[in-house]
Motif scaffolding. Structure first.
Motif: not given
Length: 72
Positions: A43-49
């Motif tokens: 699972l990947r989550f682009d927190a910065a975007a």
């Protein structure tokens, strides 16, 4: 709130479309089934975007976990 949102806290929810989930064959020991079936989940989550997090929340996540959170 959509039913498939990820509830982090009572005030923070991440919509499903912001989460990238992938499945792969697992490596290493575990028998024939584990090595042929897609038993490894990432699972990947682009927190910065993410538009779902406030700037202060983004800064805290990026500081502690990096701009993209990856869970395997």
């Amino acid at each position: 709130m959509a039913d498939d949102d990820l509830r982090v806290t009572s005030s923070v929810r991440i919509p499903r479309h912001e989460l990238d989930v992938s499945f792969q064959a697992s490596g290493g020991p575990g028998g024939q089934h584990a090595n042929k079936a897609a038993t490894r989940v990432e699972l990947r989550f682009d927190a910065a975007a993410s538009p779902s997090l406030r700037p202060s929340q983004k800064a805290r996540v990026v500081e502690r976990l990096g701009p993209v959170v990856r869970i395997v």
